[in-house]
Design a protein around this motif. Structure first.
Motif, PDB file in Angstrom:
ATOM      1  N   ARG A   6      51.376 -11.418  89.615  1.00 46.47           N
ATOM      2  CA  ARG A   6      50.014 -11.114  90.096  1.00 46.47           C
ATOM      3  C   ARG A   6      49.419  -9.937  89.340  1.00 46.47           C
ATOM      4  O   ARG A   6      48.244  -9.949  88.970  1.00 46.47           O
ATOM      5  CB  ARG A   6      50.075 -10.753  91.582  1.00 46.47           C
ATOM      6  CG  ARG A   6      50.162 -11.932  92.512  1.00 46.47           C
ATOM      7  CD  ARG A   6      50.086 -11.385  93.908  1.00 46.47           C
ATOM      8  NE  ARG A   6      50.571 -12.305  94.892  1.00 46.47           N
ATOM      9  CZ  ARG A   6      50.962 -11.949  96.115  1.00 46.47           C
ATOM     10  NH1 ARG A   6      50.946 -10.686  96.465  1.00 46.47           N
ATOM     11  NH2 ARG A   6      51.366 -12.845  96.980  1.00 46.47           N
ATOM     12  N   GLN A   7      50.255  -8.914  89.143  1.00 45.19           N
ATOM     13  CA  GLN A   7      49.763  -7.738  88.420  1.00 45.19           C
ATOM     14  C   GLN A   7      49.336  -8.121  87.007  1.00 45.19           C
ATOM     15  O   GLN A   7      48.255  -7.727  86.542  1.00 45.19           O
ATOM     16  CB  GLN A   7      50.866  -6.678  88.327  1.00 45.19           C
ATOM     17  CG  GLN A   7      51.232  -6.008  89.642  1.00 45.19           C
ATOM     18  CD  GLN A   7      52.386  -5.035  89.444  1.00 45.19           C
ATOM     19  OE1 GLN A   7      52.321  -4.153  88.612  1.00 45.19           O
ATOM     20  NE2 GLN A   7      53.451  -5.217  90.204  1.00 45.19           N
ATOM     21  N   ALA A  10      46.189 -10.179  87.030  1.00 47.91           N
ATOM     22  CA  ALA A  10      45.027  -9.354  87.385  1.00 47.91           C
ATOM     23  C   ALA A  10      44.579  -8.514  86.200  1.00 47.91           C
ATOM     24  O   ALA A  10      43.383  -8.439  85.886  1.00 47.91           O
ATOM     25  CB  ALA A  10      45.374  -8.454  88.574  1.00 47.91           C
ATOM     26  N   MET A  14      41.105  -8.844  84.070  1.00 46.31           N
ATOM     27  CA  MET A  14      40.154  -7.732  83.905  1.00 46.31           C
ATOM     28  C   MET A  14      39.887  -7.473  82.426  1.00 46.31           C
ATOM     29  O   MET A  14      38.743  -7.259  82.015  1.00 46.31           O
ATOM     30  CB  MET A  14      40.728  -6.467  84.553  1.00 46.31           C
ATOM     31  CG  MET A  14      40.490  -6.388  86.036  1.00 46.31           C
ATOM     32  SD  MET A  14      41.076  -4.833  86.694  1.00 46.31           S
ATOM     33  CE  MET A  14      42.761  -5.226  87.067  1.00 46.31           C
ATOM     34  N   ARG A  17      37.731 -10.273  81.030  1.00 44.53           N
ATOM     35  CA  ARG A  17      36.355 -10.218  81.552  1.00 44.53           C
ATOM     36  C   ARG A  17      35.582  -9.028  81.004  1.00 44.53           C
ATOM     37  O   ARG A  17      34.353  -9.012  81.044  1.00 44.53           O
ATOM     38  CB  ARG A  17      36.390 -10.203  83.071  1.00 44.53           C
ATOM     39  CG  ARG A  17      36.767 -11.573  83.636  1.00 44.53           C
ATOM     40  CD  ARG A  17      37.192 -11.489  85.065  1.00 44.53           C
ATOM     41  NE  ARG A  17      36.089 -11.210  85.965  1.00 44.53           N
ATOM     42  CZ  ARG A  17      36.224 -11.205  87.288  1.00 44.53           C
ATOM     43  NH1 ARG A  17      37.390 -11.474  87.827  1.00 44.53           N
ATOM     44  NH2 ARG A  17      35.191 -10.945  88.048  1.00 44.53           N
ATOM     45  N   SER A  18      36.317  -8.027  80.538  1.00 44.56           N
ATOM     46  CA  SER A  18      35.601  -6.858  80.005  1.00 44.56           C
ATOM     47  C   SER A  18      35.336  -6.975  78.502  1.00 44.56           C
ATOM     48  O   SER A  18      34.786  -6.043  77.908  1.00 44.56           O
ATOM     49  CB  SER A  18      36.399  -5.581  80.289  1.00 44.56           C
ATOM     50  OG  SER A  18      37.610  -5.576  79.550  1.00 44.56           O
ATOM     51  N   THR A 293      40.852   4.902  81.347  1.00 45.30           N
ATOM     52  CA  THR A 293      40.716   5.323  82.749  1.00 45.30           C
ATOM     53  C   THR A 293      41.106   4.182  83.691  1.00 45.30           C
ATOM     54  O   THR A 293      41.780   4.408  84.709  1.00 45.30           O
ATOM     55  CB  THR A 293      39.268   5.756  83.032  1.00 45.30           C
ATOM     56  OG1 THR A 293      38.940   6.803  82.129  1.00 45.30           O
ATOM     57  CG2 THR A 293      39.106   6.245  84.457  1.00 45.30           C
ATOM     58  N   GLU A 294      40.690   2.969  83.334  1.00 45.75           N
ATOM     59  CA  GLU A 294      41.038   1.819  84.192  1.00 45.75           C
ATOM     60  C   GLU A 294      42.549   1.614  84.230  1.00 45.75           C
ATOM     61  O   GLU A 294      43.128   1.376  85.304  1.00 45.75           O
ATOM     62  CB  GLU A 294      40.363   0.543  83.669  1.00 45.75           C
ATOM     63  CG  GLU A 294      38.853   0.579  83.796  1.00 45.75           C
ATOM     64  CD  GLU A 294      38.218  -0.621  83.100  1.00 45.75           C
ATOM     65  OE1 GLU A 294      38.886  -1.648  82.959  1.00 45.75           O
ATOM     66  OE2 GLU A 294      37.056  -0.496  82.691  1.00 45.75           O
ATOM     67  N   LEU A 298      44.932   1.942  87.536  1.00 46.70           N
ATOM     68  CA  LEU A 298      45.833   0.887  88.009  1.00 46.70           C
ATOM     69  C   LEU A 298      47.261   1.395  88.108  1.00 46.70           C
ATOM     70  O   LEU A 298      47.980   1.090  89.064  1.00 46.70           O
ATOM     71  CB  LEU A 298      45.763  -0.323  87.056  1.00 46.70           C
ATOM     72  CG  LEU A 298      44.452  -1.101  87.073  1.00 46.70           C
ATOM     73  CD1 LEU A 298      44.404  -2.109  85.923  1.00 46.70           C
ATOM     74  CD2 LEU A 298      44.280  -1.833  88.403  1.00 46.70           C
TER      75      LEU A 298
ATOM     76  N   MET B  99      36.977  -0.816  88.983  1.00 42.49           N
ATOM     77  CA  MET B  99      36.993  -1.686  87.810  1.00 42.49           C
ATOM     78  C   MET B  99      35.624  -2.349  87.696  1.00 42.49           C
ATOM     79  O   MET B  99      35.225  -3.108  88.600  1.00 42.49           O
ATOM     80  CB  MET B  99      38.072  -2.776  87.938  1.00 42.49           C
ATOM     81  CG  MET B  99      39.453  -2.243  88.227  1.00 42.49           C
ATOM     82  SD  MET B  99      40.065  -1.216  86.875  1.00 42.49           S
ATOM     83  CE  MET B  99      40.808   0.119  87.803  1.00 42.49           C
ATOM     84  N   VAL B 101      34.395  -4.762  86.088  1.00 40.36           N
ATOM     85  CA  VAL B 101      34.270  -6.224  85.990  1.00 40.36           C
ATOM     86  C   VAL B 101      34.660  -6.917  87.290  1.00 40.36           C
ATOM     87  O   VAL B 101      34.552  -8.145  87.391  1.00 40.36           O
ATOM     88  CB  VAL B 101      35.121  -6.797  84.832  1.00 40.36           C
ATOM     89  CG1 VAL B 101      34.636  -6.276  83.503  1.00 40.36           C
ATOM     90  CG2 VAL B 101      36.599  -6.508  85.035  1.00 40.36           C
ATOM     91  N   LEU B 113      47.774  -6.715  95.591  1.00 39.76           N
ATOM     92  CA  LEU B 113      48.475  -7.550  94.612  1.00 39.76           C
ATOM     93  C   LEU B 113      49.898  -7.042  94.393  1.00 39.76           C
ATOM     94  O   LEU B 113      50.730  -7.739  93.820  1.00 39.76           O
ATOM     95  CB  LEU B 113      47.715  -7.565  93.282  1.00 39.76           C
ATOM     96  CG  LEU B 113      46.299  -8.136  93.334  1.00 39.76           C
ATOM     97  CD1 LEU B 113      45.629  -8.026  91.971  1.00 39.76           C
ATOM     98  CD2 LEU B 113      46.322  -9.596  93.778  1.00 39.76           C
TER      99      LEU B 113
END
Lengths: 395, 230
Positions: A6-7, A10, A14, A17-18, A293-294, A298, B99, B101, B113
């Motif tokens: 899942r990680q 995900a 992301m 999509r970015s 940063t994202e 996470l 995030m 997006v 998750l």
């Protein structure tokens, strides 16, 4: 393990999509990989088309006999007496009590290329109606077959397509004689479509070949009869020829030039791939930097380093696969069926079409994937090792 | 089990920069009981955020012990720390760190998750968390479509969705106007009061400190003042 998946999904989602946030850089990577794939695929399609044009011309139930040591028809010589002896040998098929045998001449003549106006060598084959009948799949698409004893030509459709002045009804000078084109034939895109055919006796006379030929072709009673014919030829010291199946002969002819095309294509594609790899690395390092940063957020939440690695690698793979698909589509649109010509082992032009196949597309996509894997691997390691502290507040 | 969320025992944090060793704090002792609401204040560079990072297991101490519910966390490796953070700590940042997006609901879902919850349960938890911060109707909105205050509330929902025991907040009102900041502080107080969360807030904002049960002033690596608010 479930949370690991899942990680990873995900983070990969992301990242992908970015991509619009890094549109131009990502696009440049996609284009670079697409070019690599298109170039590789063009060479592979060329080699494949050439190989198919040659290899599909050969039949397993036809034997071709050439002088011992001759690597191609142009180097061979055979006499009428040798042809008569071969006709009586075991393994040769007969019809109406007569052996199905064709003694053929192979003469090089000139043609003018439509694309660049340059002169190119074309093979003129002296042949008999029996010789035409020996060839599977020949179909007259326009006009008719030559009349024996006349200066008439029937030409392959590739010759008409690529060279000037071979349309039905045209007259032309070949050697010391004037010839009239009376028909056009097709043979499923094989190398035969690059040939001119005329009556063997007339060609002998026009090119002063007396009673000699280049090759002898026979129909075998079955493909399994070839060893028996070979043994019979070897046992008769008057014959001095070597027999092989027509399929083997053309496969051998295809191997040399097809291999050369591939040998040129792969290094060129790999050099370009190294360039694309540099672009992919740059894009992915930039991606990791802009998402620092994202990534740190996470990781702070509890996402692991390895899912971060996998997610980043997935972005690189995504870009490379998109690039690969673009390259495959572009190469297919541009090169599929593209007509080209090259010099054969007989020093004559072989006209063939590029053949893009699913197998070649998969090969090219594998190269794109390798570029993506390597291009994403090191940035993904950086992403996984990014220090959380210091990146969290970078806005 | 200890009644303390965190206990720091003679904790030191030093950086080596070239030939110079910079001490952030030295031999620091601190007890934060479970369900406490602590504000940590101090001038810039006093080590507030470093202390918060140490408590959150995203920065290592140079020496000393960090205990959570009586268990050492400073000795855990990176993987163990990730799992410990996922289970016990919710982070709230000054700049929200959403995030871009992902929608609000997808942002809030991220910590889930890391759990074994199925998608249906995850959706239910996300809806509950967003309702709690008053954003149940904004679940499909992206961060760019929300105000700063709304984004910070999404960040709070993300921090609480997996029901951690502790919320670590780094300048949670630092990027917000007064009214919005007060709304965010009310939510944090509510989480402490009614949901038994231990809340630790690093802040320059005296109003933020006023919402806490007590305030610790950190200066030059030591707590110089401890104030218990009424």
């Amino acid at each position: 393990m479930a949370t690991f998946g899942r990680q990873s999904i995900a983070i990969a989602g992301m990242n992908i999509r970015s991509i619009p946030q890094r549109l131009w850089m990502s696009l440049s990577t996609v284009v670079a990989i697409a070019l690599v794939v298109a170039v590789l695929l063009s060479f592979l399609a060329m080699a494949n088309g050439f190989r198919k044009a040659q290899a599909s011309a050969g039949a397993a139930d036809i034997a071709i006999l050439m002088r011992d040591g001759a690597s191609s028809e142009i180097n061979s010589v055979a006499s009428r007496d040798q042809a008569a002896l071969v006709g009586e040998m075991t393994g040769v098929a007969r019809a109406g009590g007569k052996p199905l045998i064709s003694a053929e001449l192979f003469v090089i003549v000139d043609g003018t290329s439509r694309s660049n106006g340059l002169r190119g060598n074309l093979p003129l084959r002296g042949i008999t109606p029996t010789g035409i009948a020996l060839r599977h799949g020949i179909r007259i698409t326009e006009g008719r077959v030559f009349q024996p004893g006349t200066n008439e030509l029937v030409v392959g459709r590739a010759v008409v397509r690529e060279f000037v002045g071979f349309e039905v009804g045209k007259t032309l000078r070949l050697g010391q004689s004037t010839w009239t084109v009376v028909g056009v034939f097709e043979d499923g895109g094989t190398v035969r479509e690059s040939e001119l055919w005329a009556d063997a006796g007339v060609v002998q006379s026009a090119f002063d070949r007396q009673n000699f030929f280049q090759t002898i072709r026979v129909r075998l009673t079955s493909p399994a009869a070839l060893p028996a014919l070979k043994a019979a030829v070897a046992a008769d010291p008057r014959v001095q020829l070597l027999a092989q199946s027509e399929a083997d002969y053309f496969a051998e002819q295809a191997k040399a030039s097809g291999g050369l095309i591939q040998a040129l294509g792969w290094p060129l594609a790999i050099i370009m791939a190294i360039g694309a790899l540099a672009g992919a690395l740059n894009t992915m390092y930039s991606s990791v930097a802009t998402r620092g940063t994202e990534i740190a957020t996470l990781r702070a939440i509890g996402f692991g380093g390895f899912p971060t690695f996998v997610g980043t690698l997935a972005e690189a793979l995504f870009l490379s696969v998109v690039g690969g698909l673009v390259g495959v589509v572009a190469a297919s649109l541009i090169f599929q069926g593209f007509s080209a010509k090259t010099l054969s082992a007989n020093f004559t032009q072989v006209i063939f079409t590029f053949q893009v196949t699913p197998g070649l597309c998969v090969t090219a996509l594998i190269l794109a994937t390798v570029v993506g894997l390597i291009g994403g691997f090191f940035p993904a390691i950086r992403a996984a090792r990014l220090p959380i502290v210091g990146m969290l507040g970078d806005q | 089990m200890s009644d303390f969320s965190f206990q720091l025992r003679k904790v030191s944090k030093r950086f080596v920069k070239g030939k110079e060793t910079i001490t952030i704090f030295d031999n620091l002792d601190l007890d934060i009981p479970a369900q406490d609401y602590v504000a940590i204040m101090g001038p810039s560079g006093s080590g507030k955020t470093t202390l918060l990072n140490v408590l959150g297991g995203i920065d290592q101490v140079t020496s000393g012990e960090v205990l959570f519910n009586g268990q050492r966390v400073d000795t855990l490796n990176e993987g163990q720390l990730s799992r410990w953070r996922a289970a016990n700590v919710g982070f709230i940042f000054q700049f929200y760190n959403l995030m871009p997006v992902l929608t609000a609901a997808q942002n809030v879902e991220l910590p889930l998750l890391l759990t074994k919850l199925g998608s249906k349960d995850r959706r239910r938890h996300v809806a509950t968390a967003l309702d709690l911060v008053g954003l149940g109707d904004r679940s499909k909105h992206y961060p760019r479509e929300m105000s700063g205050g709304q984004q910070q509330r999404v960040a709070i929902a993300r921090a609480i969705v997996s029901d951690p025991k502790v919320l670590l907040c780094d300048e949670p009102t630092g990027d917000l106007d007064r009214t919005t900041a007060d709304e965010v502080l009310e939510i944090l107080a509510l989480l402490n009061r009614e949901h038994s969360k231990t809340v630790i807030v690093v802040t320059h904002d005296p109003e933020a400190a006023n919402h806490a049960k007590r305030t610790l002033h950190l200066n030059k690596g030591i707590f110089v003042e401890r104030t218990k608010l009424a």
